[in-house]
Design a protein around this motif. Structure first.
Motif, PDB file in Angstrom:
ATOM      1  N   VAL A   1      -8.818  12.709  -3.323  1.00 51.62           N
ATOM      2  CA  VAL A   1      -9.259  11.699  -4.293  1.00 51.62           C
ATOM      3  C   VAL A   1      -8.511  10.386  -4.068  1.00 51.62           C
ATOM      4  O   VAL A   1      -9.087   9.300  -4.172  1.00 51.62           O
ATOM      5  N   MET A   2      -7.226  10.468  -3.751  1.00 50.34           N
ATOM      6  CA  MET A   2      -6.449   9.252  -3.472  1.00 50.34           C
ATOM      7  C   MET A   2      -7.012   8.511  -2.255  1.00 50.34           C
ATOM      8  O   MET A   2      -7.038   7.275  -2.226  1.00 50.34           O
ATOM      9  N   THR A   3      -7.453   9.242  -1.246  1.00 50.88           N
ATOM     10  CA  THR A   3      -8.031   8.568  -0.068  1.00 50.88           C
ATOM     11  C   THR A   3      -9.329   7.867  -0.446  1.00 50.88           C
ATOM     12  O   THR A   3      -9.632   6.792   0.086  1.00 50.88           O
TER      13      THR A   3
ATOM     14  N   PHE B   1      -1.219   4.905  -2.086  1.00 49.63           N
ATOM     15  CA  PHE B   1      -0.361   5.474  -1.044  1.00 49.63           C
ATOM     16  C   PHE B   1       0.894   6.111  -1.638  1.00 49.63           C
ATOM     17  O   PHE B   1       1.390   7.118  -1.126  1.00 49.63           O
ATOM     18  N   ILE B   2       1.429   5.519  -2.699  1.00 53.02           N
ATOM     19  CA  ILE B   2       2.596   6.117  -3.345  1.00 53.02           C
ATOM     20  C   ILE B   2       2.253   7.514  -3.865  1.00 53.02           C
ATOM     21  O   ILE B   2       2.986   8.492  -3.627  1.00 53.02           O
ATOM     22  N   ILE B   3       1.128   7.614  -4.545  1.00 53.68           N
ATOM     23  CA  ILE B   3       0.721   8.911  -5.107  1.00 53.68           C
ATOM     24  C   ILE B   3       0.393   9.902  -3.996  1.00 53.68           C
ATOM     25  O   ILE B   3       0.812  11.062  -4.021  1.00 53.68           O
ATOM     26  N   GLY B   4      -0.384   9.444  -3.002  1.00 53.86           N
ATOM     27  CA  GLY B   4      -0.771  10.334  -1.908  1.00 53.86           C
ATOM     28  C   GLY B   4       0.423  10.820  -1.104  1.00 53.86           C
ATOM     29  O   GLY B   4       0.500  12.002  -0.733  1.00 53.86           O
TER      30      GLY B   4
ATOM     31  N   PHE C   1     -11.946   2.669  -1.748  1.00 54.66           N
ATOM     32  CA  PHE C   1     -12.650   1.771  -2.675  1.00 54.66           C
ATOM     33  C   PHE C   1     -11.911   0.442  -2.782  1.00 54.66           C
ATOM     34  O   PHE C   1     -12.523  -0.632  -2.694  1.00 54.66           O
ATOM     35  N   ALA C   2     -10.574   0.511  -2.970  1.00 56.67           N
ATOM     36  CA  ALA C   2      -9.788  -0.714  -3.093  1.00 56.67           C
ATOM     37  C   ALA C   2      -9.862  -1.549  -1.819  1.00 56.67           C
ATOM     38  O   ALA C   2     -10.007  -2.779  -1.865  1.00 56.67           O
ATOM     39  N   PHE C   3      -9.769  -0.893  -0.677  1.00 55.64           N
ATOM     40  CA  PHE C   3      -9.841  -1.605   0.597  1.00 55.64           C
ATOM     41  C   PHE C   3     -11.213  -2.246   0.785  1.00 55.64           C
ATOM     42  O   PHE C   3     -11.323  -3.413   1.174  1.00 55.64           O
TER      43      PHE C   3
ATOM     44  N   ILE D   1     -18.368  11.497   2.136  1.00 58.15           N
ATOM     45  CA  ILE D   1     -18.271  11.039   0.749  1.00 58.15           C
ATOM     46  C   ILE D   1     -17.486   9.729   0.683  1.00 58.15           C
ATOM     47  O   ILE D   1     -17.844   8.799  -0.053  1.00 58.15           O
ATOM     48  N   SER D   2     -16.435   9.642   1.487  1.00 59.90           N
ATOM     49  CA  SER D   2     -15.646   8.417   1.530  1.00 59.90           C
ATOM     50  C   SER D   2     -16.490   7.234   1.994  1.00 59.90           C
ATOM     51  O   SER D   2     -16.310   6.109   1.515  1.00 59.90           O
TER      52      SER D   2
END
Length: 526
Positions: free
Chosen positions: A364-366, A339-342, A371-373, A303-304
């Motif tokens: 979900v954070m990963t 990363f802060i949230i994860g 997506f951002a990366f 999925i990622s």
């Protein structure tokens, strides 16, 4: 009806990007290979340190492949260098697929890595040199998109083998063997496409250079205004470059070149300090720490891969409009937030608590991280170095900056399994800090490269201050506007006007008795 010039050039860039699939596929496949029981048995039940070296042997090979790629690209051309890379990858793929022990596997990983180091440098190099100014970003970011396609294919291949062939040799040998498939068309068909017109001009093949530009940008019309203006800028820029030292040593002894080298190395290191390789290489181990089994972990990784493809396609569509600088800044900030949230989720709700909601929130954070990366950091890290160097040192410069990529990648691949075993979620704090310092570095020191031709980049970067926010020319310029200026004969390189005027003074080709082969005359004149 034939393809339009931009469509043909884009198709050429897509074909060369087949080499990028190799790296993306390996990124996706190795995580599944490492957890296959038959692979573990075949390689003698390796510990965390040895697993790290199996992964990083490819990166060590990639590091070693960069300089030979630069030498080959300058001596024999971009296309022949690509062919050599494909042949070496086939050797590495065969060794990996047939591996009977650790040593054979590591040897295969090294040779495959050497080829990946070559091809991942050569693809954006070639793409940048064939592109229209208005779509250069679109072509050079194809590298990451095709890398994403490779990872996407690998994730579903590994997932399918886990479901249907778990515990067998096929579970890991088939995915490793499949990685050689893109090499065959790339090596056998690359000569159907034009050589880099910039390389041709740099080695004195002016007629062939103009013909290549015409084929790429004007359906073969060597009298096209855009082609003549581009050729004039290129010839003028090369004439200036020949007045200064352009050898390997000049990358470090020339202050202006050294600035570019530092920018490229910093960018490549910043990519790895986002933590991307932790997820690329060790996703199953990370997800296992959350309490998920191998099959579910591989599904999350698949999925990622889809998320990454969507983001990479978005980058291709928007990079020439948004530029390079602002997307790099904001994407790194977004990565830092994820990363802060994860990290907080893992610290507050470790797997031992059995909090399934927190585990899924981390997943979900990963995905948001990916997506951002993938919408900026990954694609632009390949595009930017290929843009900032002049033609005479572009292959050399991108070779050195690519080496920095593999050194950083090697370091993260080697350290990560040990760090995850030793300090767990605390390891992620490194990437929290680095993501925000990355954004600050890009804001302060990296000028915008979109909207300018490769030939005018030399003067533009030299004139831009070391602290970019203080420089008045830091803004984004429309790439379409620059291309239209070239069509009107407006050049931006010192000496290009004189070259262009010489061409424009050639009498009309209507006098067929005197100029029966006007295309050749124009090419020779430029």
């Amino acid at each position: 009806m034939g393809l339009s010039p931009k469509a043909f050039t884009f198709a050429t860039g897509c074909f060369v990007a087949l080499g990028s699939i190799l790296f993306g596929y390996d990124l996706g496949v190795i995580a599944g290979v490492l957890v296959a029981q038959d692979f573990i048995d075949t390689t003698g039940n390796p510990d965390a340190t040895y697993i790290g070296f199996i992964v990083s042997a490819l990166l060590l090979g990639a590091f070693c492949g960069c300089i030979p790629a630069g030498l080959l690209a300058d001596r024999f051309g971009r296309r022949w260098a690509i062919v050599v890379g494909c042949v070496i990858f086939m050797l590495g793929g065969i060794l990996q697929t047939a591996a009977m022990n650790r040593e054979m596997m590591i040897a295969g990983r090294f040779f495959a890595g050497m080829a990946i180091g070559m091809l991942s440098m050569l693809a954006p190099l070639y793409q940048s040199e064939i592109a229209h100014p208005s779509i250069r970003g679109r072509l050079t970011t194809l590298q990451q998109f095709f890398l994403g396609i490779g990872a996407f294919i690998a994730s579903f291949v590994v997932y399918g083998m886990q479901v249907h062939h778990a515990g067998t040799a096929a579970q890991w040998r088939f995915p490793l063997g499949l990685q050689m498939a893109p090499c065959v068309p790339l090596a056998t068909m690359i000569f159907l496409f034009p050589e880099s017109p910039r390389w041709l001009m740099s080695v004195g093949k002016e007629e062939e250079s103009v013909a290549a530009l015409a084929r790429l940008h004007a359906n073969g019309d060597t009298k096209d205004n855009l082609v003549l203006a581009e050729a004039a800028e290129l010839k003028a820029a090369l004439a200036h470059e020949r007045e200064v030292e352009t050898g390997w040593a000049s990358l470090f002894t020339n202050r202006k070149n050294f600035r570019r080298i530092l920018m490229g190395i910093t960018l490549q290191f910043s990519v790895q300090m986002t933590g991307v390789s932790v997820f690329q290489y060790y996703a199953p181990a990370v997800f296992a720490n959350l309490g998920f089994g191998a099959e579910r972990s591989l599904l999350f990784q698949s999925i990622s891969s889809v998320v990454a493809l969507i983001a990479q396609f978005s980058c291709i569509l928007l990079v020439d409009r948004l530029g390079r600088r602002q997307p790099l800044i904001w994407a790194n900030i977004a990565i830092g937030v994820t990363f802060i949230i994860g990290t907080a989720l893992q610290a507050r709700y470790p797997a031992s608590t059995g909090n399934i909601g927190a585990a899924y929130a981390y997943i979900v954070m990963t995905w948001l991280f990916n997506f951002a990366f993938s919408c900026a950091v990954g694609p632009i890290s390949w595009a930017y170095p290929a843009e900032i160097f002049s033609t005479s040192i572009r292959a050399k410069g991108t070779a050195v900056t690519s080496m920095a990529c593999w050194v950083a990648n090697f370091m993260i691949a080697q350290v990560s399994p040990i760090a995850l075993d030793s300090i767990g979620w605390r390891y992620y704090l490194v990437f929290v800090v680095c993501s925000f310092t990355n954004a600050l570095t890009f804001y302060l020191f990296f000028p915008e490269t979109a909207g300018r031709t490769l030939e005018e980049m030399e003067q533009y970067i030299n004139e831009s201050g070391y602290l970019v926010p203080l420089h008045k020319s830091r803004g984004l310029r429309s790439a379409t506007e620059r291309e239209e200026e070239l069509r009107r004969g407006i050049t931006a390189v010192t000496g290009a006007d004189e070259v262009l005027q010489q061409v424009q003074q050639v009498p009309s080709a209507g006098d067929s008795d005197k100029y029966s082969n006007n295309d050749e005359k124009l090419a020779q004149k430029v």
